[in-house]
Design an enzyme around this catalytic site. Structure first.
Site, mmCIF file in Angstrom:
data_model
loop_
_atom_site.group_PDB
_atom_site.id
_atom_site.type_symbol
_atom_site.label_atom_id
_atom_site.label_comp_id
_atom_site.label_asym_id
_atom_site.label_seq_id
_atom_site.Cartn_x
_atom_site.Cartn_y
_atom_site.Cartn_z
ATOM 1 N N ARG A 109 0.830 -1.206 0.000
ATOM 2 C CA ARG A 109 0.000 0.000 0.000
ATOM 3 C C ARG A 109 0.867 1.259 0.000
ATOM 4 N N SER A 110 1.994 1.196 0.727
ATOM 5 C CA SER A 110 2.920 2.332 0.746
ATOM 6 C C SER A 110 3.438 2.663 -0.649
ATOM 7 N N THR A 151 10.843 14.574 5.459
ATOM 8 C CA THR A 151 11.491 14.338 6.756
ATOM 9 C C THR A 151 13.009 14.456 6.643
ATOM 10 N N CYS A 258 -0.331 17.376 0.552
ATOM 11 C CA CYS A 258 -0.077 16.029 -0.011
ATOM 12 C C CYS A 258 -0.271 14.988 1.091
ATOM 13 N N ARG A 263 -2.703 10.517 4.034
ATOM 14 C CA ARG A 263 -3.249 10.079 5.330
ATOM 15 C C ARG A 263 -4.671 9.556 5.163
ATOM 16 N N GLU A 383 3.697 9.584 8.236
ATOM 17 C CA GLU A 383 2.577 10.468 7.855
ATOM 18 C C GLU A 383 1.995 11.169 9.079
HETATM 19 P P1 TGC Z 1 1.087 25.079 10.791
HETATM 20 O O1 TGC Z 1 1.518 26.470 11.114
HETATM 21 O O2 TGC Z 1 0.010 24.427 11.612
HETATM 22 O O3 TGC Z 1 0.641 24.971 9.272
HETATM 23 C C1 TGC Z 1 1.411 25.545 8.219
HETATM 24 C C2 TGC Z 1 0.463 25.799 7.053
HETATM 25 O O4 TGC Z 1 -0.019 24.555 6.548
HETATM 26 C C3 TGC Z 1 -1.476 24.504 6.641
HETATM 27 N N1 TGC Z 1 -1.822 23.131 6.991
HETATM 28 C C4 TGC Z 1 -2.301 22.253 6.097
HETATM 29 N N2 TGC Z 1 -2.611 22.379 4.815
HETATM 30 C C5 TGC Z 1 -3.077 21.298 4.172
HETATM 31 N N3 TGC Z 1 -3.214 20.095 4.766
HETATM 32 C C6 TGC Z 1 -2.893 19.923 6.064
HETATM 33 N N4 TGC Z 1 -3.012 18.720 6.635
HETATM 34 C C7 TGC Z 1 -2.422 21.041 6.798
HETATM 35 N N5 TGC Z 1 -2.012 21.226 8.077
HETATM 36 C C8 TGC Z 1 -1.648 22.524 8.187
HETATM 37 C C9 TGC Z 1 -1.810 25.511 7.695
HETATM 38 O O5 TGC Z 1 -3.128 25.997 7.532
HETATM 39 C C10 TGC Z 1 -0.779 26.599 7.430
HETATM 40 O O6 TGC Z 1 -1.193 27.313 6.288
HETATM 41 P P2 TGC Z 1 -0.825 28.894 6.112
HETATM 42 O O7 TGC Z 1 -1.559 29.310 4.889
HETATM 43 O O8 TGC Z 1 -1.305 29.549 7.366
HETATM 44 O O9 TGC Z 1 0.660 28.959 5.964
HETATM 45 O O10 TGC Z 1 2.407 24.168 10.802
HETATM 46 P P3 TGC Z 1 3.345 23.701 11.994
HETATM 47 O O11 TGC Z 1 4.752 23.946 11.587
HETATM 48 O O12 TGC Z 1 2.869 24.260 13.297
HETATM 49 O O13 TGC Z 1 3.130 22.112 11.989
HETATM 50 C C11 TGC Z 1 1.962 21.522 12.305
HETATM 51 C C12 TGC Z 1 2.122 19.980 12.343
HETATM 52 C C13 TGC Z 1 2.969 19.549 13.511
HETATM 53 C C14 TGC Z 1 0.727 19.434 12.530
HETATM 54 C C15 TGC Z 1 2.734 19.465 11.031
HETATM 55 O O14 TGC Z 1 4.019 19.870 10.876
HETATM 56 C C16 TGC Z 1 2.675 17.965 10.891
HETATM 57 O O15 TGC Z 1 1.680 17.438 10.404
HETATM 58 N N6 TGC Z 1 3.750 17.233 11.285
HETATM 59 C C17 TGC Z 1 3.857 15.808 11.006
HETATM 60 C C18 TGC Z 1 4.875 15.586 9.919
HETATM 61 C C19 TGC Z 1 4.501 14.475 9.004
HETATM 62 O O16 TGC Z 1 3.378 14.011 8.940
HETATM 63 N N7 TGC Z 1 5.454 14.017 8.214
HETATM 64 C C20 TGC Z 1 5.196 13.011 7.244
HETATM 65 C C21 TGC Z 1 6.344 12.872 6.272
HETATM 66 S S1 TGC Z 1 5.915 12.017 4.781
HETATM 67 C C22 TGC Z 1 5.689 10.435 5.232
HETATM 68 O O17 TGC Z 1 5.716 10.045 6.342
HETATM 69 C C23 TGC Z 1 5.440 9.517 4.113
HETATM 70 S S2 TGC Z 1 5.233 7.873 4.533
HETATM 71 C C24 TGC Z 1 5.029 7.266 2.993
HETATM 72 C C25 TGC Z 1 4.507 5.887 2.892
HETATM 73 O O18 TGC Z 1 3.257 5.713 2.833
HETATM 74 O O19 TGC Z 1 5.351 4.981 2.769
HETATM 75 P P1 FAD Z 2 10.155 12.505 15.985
HETATM 76 O O1 FAD Z 2 9.483 13.664 15.346
HETATM 77 O O2 FAD Z 2 11.533 12.681 16.494
HETATM 78 O O3 FAD Z 2 9.225 11.986 17.159
HETATM 79 C C1 FAD Z 2 9.688 11.118 18.196
HETATM 80 C C2 FAD Z 2 8.568 11.006 19.235
HETATM 81 O O4 FAD Z 2 8.323 12.308 19.802
HETATM 82 C C3 FAD Z 2 7.244 10.537 18.627
HETATM 83 O O5 FAD Z 2 6.603 9.671 19.535
HETATM 84 C C4 FAD Z 2 6.434 11.820 18.497
HETATM 85 O O6 FAD Z 2 5.025 11.596 18.561
HETATM 86 C C5 FAD Z 2 6.933 12.606 19.708
HETATM 87 N N1 FAD Z 2 6.745 14.045 19.519
HETATM 88 C C6 FAD Z 2 7.347 14.857 18.608
HETATM 89 N N2 FAD Z 2 6.883 16.103 18.715
HETATM 90 C C7 FAD Z 2 5.962 16.098 19.724
HETATM 91 C C8 FAD Z 2 5.114 17.070 20.306
HETATM 92 N N3 FAD Z 2 5.090 18.337 19.871
HETATM 93 N N4 FAD Z 2 4.291 16.674 21.318
HETATM 94 C C9 FAD Z 2 4.277 15.394 21.745
HETATM 95 N N5 FAD Z 2 5.049 14.423 21.234
HETATM 96 C C10 FAD Z 2 5.874 14.771 20.232
HETATM 97 N N6 FAD Z 2 9.076 10.749 5.533
HETATM 98 C C11 FAD Z 2 9.068 11.332 4.300
HETATM 99 O O7 FAD Z 2 9.241 12.539 4.162
HETATM 100 N N7 FAD Z 2 8.861 10.571 3.181
HETATM 101 C C12 FAD Z 2 8.675 9.229 3.236
HETATM 102 O O8 FAD Z 2 8.481 8.578 2.200
HETATM 103 C C13 FAD Z 2 8.706 8.592 4.517
HETATM 104 N N8 FAD Z 2 8.611 7.236 4.606
HETATM 105 C C14 FAD Z 2 8.827 6.627 5.819
HETATM 106 C C15 FAD Z 2 8.951 5.243 5.883
HETATM 107 C C16 FAD Z 2 9.245 4.616 7.083
HETATM 108 C C17 FAD Z 2 9.452 3.150 7.131
HETATM 109 C C18 FAD Z 2 9.357 5.396 8.275
HETATM 110 C C19 FAD Z 2 9.638 4.744 9.599
HETATM 111 C C20 FAD Z 2 9.217 6.766 8.221
HETATM 112 C C21 FAD Z 2 8.989 7.401 6.993
HETATM 113 N N9 FAD Z 2 8.956 8.803 6.892
HETATM 114 C C22 FAD Z 2 8.916 9.408 5.663
HETATM 115 C C23 FAD Z 2 9.237 9.627 8.065
HETATM 116 C C24 FAD Z 2 8.068 9.764 9.025
HETATM 117 O O9 FAD Z 2 7.098 10.632 8.522
HETATM 118 C C25 FAD Z 2 8.648 10.246 10.364
HETATM 119 O O10 FAD Z 2 9.323 9.146 10.935
HETATM 120 C C26 FAD Z 2 7.569 10.774 11.281
HETATM 121 O O11 FAD Z 2 6.985 11.952 10.780
HETATM 122 C C27 FAD Z 2 8.117 11.040 12.706
HETATM 123 O O12 FAD Z 2 9.314 11.744 12.669
HETATM 124 P P2 FAD Z 2 10.597 11.200 13.492
HETATM 125 O O13 FAD Z 2 10.801 9.777 13.140
HETATM 126 O O14 FAD Z 2 11.692 12.143 13.262
HETATM 127 O O15 FAD Z 2 10.134 11.240 15.006
#
Ligand code: TGC
Ligand code: FAD
Length: 404
Positions: A109-110, A151, A258, A263, A383
């Protein structure tokens, strides 16, 4: 419909993997197109994924030959327009396709999530017409593999702190930095990369694998998502032509939108993993005897199974309603966070309980539960982690931001 009646199990339920569990008749809410898409993908998973997945996971090898098949069944961008390499279906069809893929394995699925929602979607949404024409058909057909780099080693949950950056150099930008944990990066022909410009604005760009200074080493030693390949992205003075930068989007909302798309798919996908575990546990509970009776006759086993189908049913309804909102453009990021968090946690709990029902056999690759369980540890984290999504919901209901 649900085919377990009066505590007995039908012959087909005993012999055919992937039984259909629809306790509340959610199928009646689906269209003919949804049901056809589900059958096609389920059949493909049975034929192509199930027979090989344990071996690939065991060897920690990515079944790269499946990329073409995924493209053929329309798993890349099912809800993107056909003219841009997508499937032209609605959001519920997209969700159902993710569910059936994750029934096979979260890593499969990923592959589809990244290609469709994190690579094709940003190019479709933010790319220039030239970028769309150049990359989307090849991505949709599986000729090109893509990855998504947000990331970084020191910036996971807080991507706004990223240090990967671009500097203006005439007709190109010079890209420096590193991304970590990137699904498919060692295989990818192109990477959608997010980096800060000289004004500190986050910009998105398409980077091609052969460009000088760009490398994508594999990350080894994962106990989770072992059939999916993960790597880094390393940029050392990579020259990115300006025509490869997304023209109009600036800021974190680019990559976060995205993530919303991906998600959403995960909220559905996790149900597939849960169904596979439940299905296996139910079957095992009816076949395995201890103390002279099937273990399914013990109240404690029934409690586990009853709670599993209850949680699956709730997750199905949540996903369906979210899909209905998404179809009319009304699913908010916070609603998507709630569904991703709930459904992935639900699936992980079910994988753990299902593993217990299988006793010692549950830790082997004769049964899928342990593999799903290990996979779901990643799904709970990527995600946006379980706790980050909780805080997004918390922010939405209180109006108070825990991140600032
Ligand atoms: P914040 O100030 O809250 O927001 C910045 C701007 O973004 C807008 N926004 C969104 N827009 C669209 N969709 C969303 N879900 C949005 N969430 C926020 C927001 O309105 C704002 O817009 P503007 O116009 O005011 O600039 O941002 P923040 O820096 O405080 O961060 C908020 C937080 C912590 C929730 C965000 O950084 C977050 O979601 N962190 C988690 C990071 C994450 O999910 N990383 C994933 C990496 S990719 C991955 O894992 C792929 S896995 C692939 C696979 O399936 O194998
Ligand atoms: P951290 O952010 O260091 O978090 C560590 C712990 O601290 C977590 O439990 C978290 O919940 C907690 N924490 C952090 N901040 C807070 C807060 N404010 N309050 C309370 N708790 C908090 N990323 C991409 O960009 N592209 C990809 O394709 C992708 N694929 C991935 C595939 C795999 C197999 C894995 C494991 C990860 C992948 N990721 C990808 C990265 C993934 O999105 C990150 O691992 C994830 O967002 C968490 O970041 P981190 O691992 O740095 O953990």
């Amino acid at each position: 419909m649900h085919n377990q009646n009066n505590g007995t199990i039908t012959k087909s339920a005993k012999t055919d993997r992937f039984q259909h569990h629809d306790y509340y008749g959610v199928d009646e809410l689906l269209t003919e197109e949804h049901l056809l898409a589900r059958e096609a993908v389920r059949e493909w998973v049975k034929q192509e994924v199930s027979p090989i997945i344990e071996e690939y996971a065991d060897k920690s090898k990515c079944p790269t030959h499946l990329f073409k098949g995924l493209a053929e069944i329309g798993a890349f961008g099912p809800s993107l327009p056909v003219e841009y390499g997508g499937g032209g279906m609605d959001e519920i069809a997209y969700g159902i396709i993710m569910q059936e893929l994750e029934r096979g394995d979260s890593g499969i699925r990923s592959m589809a999530s990244v290609q469709g929602s994190l690579v094709m979607y940003p190019i479709y949404r933010f790319g220039s017409e030239e970028q769309k024409r150049k990359y989307l058909p090849k991505l949709g057909s599986g000729e090109f593999i893509g990855c998504f780099g947000l990331t970084e080693p020191d910036h996971g949950s807080n991507p706004s702190g990223m240090i990967t950056n671009i500097k203006d150099d005439g007709d190109a930008y010079i890209l420096n930095g590193a991304k970590m944990w990137i699904t498919n990066s060692p295989l990818a022909d192109i990477a959608v990369v997010w980096a800060k410009d000289e004004e500190g604005a986050i910009r998105g760009m398409i980077v091609e694998k052969d460009w000088k200074g760009f490398s994508a080493p594999e990350i080894h030693g994962k106990w989770s998502l072992r059939a999916s390949i993960t790597g880094e992205l390393v940029f050392e003075d990579v020259r990115v032509p300006k025509e490869n930068v997304f023209p109009d989007v600036r800021g974190l909302k680019g990559p976060l939108s995205c993530l919303s798309k991906a998600r959403y798919g995960i909220a559905w996908g996790a149900i597939g993993a849960a169904l596979d575990c439940y299905d296996s546990a139910l079957r095992y509970s009816q076949e395995r005897e201890q103390f002279g009776k099937p273990i399914g006759q013990f109240q404690l086993t029934q409690k586990k199974l009853a709670e599993m189908i209850t949680e699956i049913t709730k997750a199905q309804l949540l996903a369906w309603r979210l899909g209905s909102l998404a179809n009319v453009g009304k699913a908010t990021p916070a609603q998507i966070s709630m569904a991703k968090r709930n459904n992935v946690h639900m699936a992980l709990q079910i994988a753990r309980e299902a593993r217990q029902i299988h006793g010692g056999m549950g830790i082997t690759n004769e049964y899928p539960c342990m593999r799903h369980m290990m996979n779901l540890e990643t799904v709970l984290t990527y995600e946006g982690t379980h706790d980050i999504h909780l805080l997004i919901t918390g922010m939405d209901v209180t109006g108070l931001n825990a991140f600032k």
